[in-house]
Design an enzyme around this catalytic site. Sequence first.
Site, short mmCIF file in Angstrom:
data_model
loop_
_atom_site.label_atom_id
_atom_site.label_comp_id
_atom_site.label_asym_id
_atom_site.label_seq_id
_atom_site.Cartn_x
_atom_site.Cartn_y
_atom_site.Cartn_z
N ARG A 285 0.87 -1.17 0.00
CA ARG A 285 0.00 0.00 0.00
C ARG A 285 0.91 1.22 0.00
O ARG A 285 1.69 1.43 0.92
CB ARG A 285 -0.91 -0.03 1.22
CG ARG A 285 -1.94 1.11 1.28
CD ARG A 285 -1.47 2.21 2.19
NE ARG A 285 -2.52 3.18 2.52
CZ ARG A 285 -2.29 4.32 3.15
NH1 ARG A 285 -1.06 4.65 3.54
NH2 ARG A 285 -3.26 5.16 3.41
N ASP A 287 1.71 4.86 0.45
CA ASP A 287 1.14 5.97 1.21
C ASP A 287 1.15 7.26 0.40
O ASP A 287 2.17 7.63 -0.20
CB ASP A 287 1.94 6.16 2.51
CG ASP A 287 1.42 7.33 3.32
OD1 ASP A 287 0.26 7.28 3.77
OD2 ASP A 287 2.19 8.31 3.52
N GLU A 324 -2.60 5.01 -2.14
CA GLU A 324 -3.47 5.97 -1.47
C GLU A 324 -3.28 7.30 -2.18
O GLU A 324 -2.16 7.78 -2.34
CB GLU A 324 -3.10 6.14 0.00
CG GLU A 324 -4.00 7.15 0.70
CD GLU A 324 -3.38 7.82 1.91
OE1 GLU A 324 -4.13 8.49 2.65
OE2 GLU A 324 -2.16 7.70 2.11
N ASP A 349 -11.19 7.45 -1.30
CA ASP A 349 -11.61 8.30 -0.19
C ASP A 349 -13.02 8.84 -0.38
O ASP A 349 -13.74 9.06 0.60
CB ASP A 349 -10.64 9.48 -0.02
CG ASP A 349 -9.36 9.08 0.71
OD1 ASP A 349 -9.30 7.96 1.24
OD2 ASP A 349 -8.43 9.90 0.74
#
Length: 640
Positions: A285, A287, A324, A349
């Site tokens: 993942r 960041d 992300e 998001d």
Amino acid sequence: MSEDQVVMVHSSAEGEIASSFTSRTTAGECPLGASRDPAGLSAFTVWAPHAGRVQVHVHGEHRMRDLIPQARGYFHGVFPALAPDMRYVYRLDGDRERADPAARYQPDGVFGPSQIVDLSDFEWGDRNWRGLELKNYILYELHAGTYTSAGILDEIIDYIPELKSLGITAIELMPVAQCPGTRNWGYDGVFPFAVQNSYGGPRALQRLVNACHQEGLAVVLDVVYNHLGPEGNFLADFGPYFTDRYQTPWGQAVNFDGAHSDEVVRFFVENAVSWLSDFHIDALRLDAIHGIFDRSAQPFLALLSSAVESLASRTNRYIYLIAESDLNDSRFVRPRDAGGYGLHAQWNDDFHHALHALQTQEQNGYYCDFGSPRHLEKALQHGYVYTGEFSQYRQRRHGNSSRLIRPSQLVVFSQNHDQVGNRMFGERSSALLTLEAQKLSAGAVVLSPYVPLLFMGEEYGETAPFLYFTSHADPALAKAVRDGRRQEFSTFYHEGEPPDPQAESTYLQSRLDHRLRHQGSHRMLWDFYRELMRLRKDEPSLRELDSSVFEVHSCKAGSCLRMHRIFQRDEMIVIFNFGDQPADCVAEPPSGEWQKCLDSAETTWMGPGSSLPLEFSAGSTVTLTLQPKSFCVFRRVPCV
């Protein structure tokens, strides 16, 4: 071969460039850091163009071992084999001693020496493990320091059977790279290759991943390539790892596109490959990639995805990069030959913001752009909510179309470490929502046509907050962090003080109380989540993401959303009522017999009771009355 499987099939110039960053390890040249060469000798490789001379100082020895200068600022040396537990530092120009930027272990923390670790001698028991397809991921995000009472990786192993029985298929670890002190979220890491000493170090991570794979669980690791922490960060002494051309919220940007950036790219690509190879991690993942500034024609993220796909092809494994990003930019997950970066999935998001604002009615910060059922309707149907529309929060247009993104490429959630921990008091959904509303959020996430993610403790309604915590050694830095938190929340909170990030009590408050899982409504909620995941796995129309057909519509009752999902002959209807009052919704299913398979309002789930029928025949208008903050699931009975 499944379309989800990651395979390297091109031979473009881009692929050749990407392979150059990993060929040094695959073609027999030494990797960065301390390693064992084919003859069993100890080899050291470090990039240090800022130094004229680099020596290895092995603790316990008085003499220094000189490394030989190489092209492009590298230094390299091979010496008689050193014991795997020997500690060492690099001496730069005869006067500064620094730990290895590519150290695999920092047993005494960020200011101590590095320790030699031979990661290749671990006895893996996952020989037949190839990983999982993205569509089968049900993610569980956890922080290694607060998930268990001891705060170590080995103790997580004890919970693997419980997580598996819940229905989780992939554990996602918040960053474990070495950071200052013993308590930290992990985003202040300064040794990207080293596993945090207070969590148990590299052997503990290997044991955890091995145990997960033996139980059929994938492991995702959160890595931070957009910045490094401020304390114990000595990379600038070695070379131009950073640039002042761009500004980030975390300090200097990483130098991914300036002079000498090829070697910076190599450092981070090799780091990713190390996690995936040495620790058998299944996915990374990435960041906050919106904090990665790179204007080069061959950007770091595209080179990274190419290198990872090459590794996946060579090892015949499913390996993924999950980003992300708050940019709502579909280019990140588009194929590289279509102008994208070739990442495999990204967090959405917008889904969280739409669901959270609808459930809580909060309008501060970015939530001012959300709050209507139509926002969640678009998130469920298309992924992004903002696809070029004007954002009140940003005061500009935001996003592009997500229609070409496959559903299995979007990760959705009702809470995560950021959305909980970046609240001043770290409130979870259990503190913000009623029990009925918590079940409703669970249904929206787990039954969505995307990859669901749970945040640790969510599955039983953990009541402990998840607060922001640090343990910096520098008093000035600790004060700056404390003052920064206070200033950050001053606009939104007019009363109270944020908990002190440096206080050990802040960290201890954030630990889970697993005993709750067996008590009252907490136990019911755990059973409810388990039933949701069972449905998702057992019902083809809920399980098949990229091959299924799904439609989402608003009901005449403005608080209701109706989702119709179809895969071959399997059909499901899910109806959500986000209102505070009972609502009538016209089901409008196609003809056939329909049976209820889940109703969150039933007393079985500690709901107020339901009047919904157990079954009905379609073909005419069917009006269903849903209780406030509830949802129901109906399955079409197959024709015999």
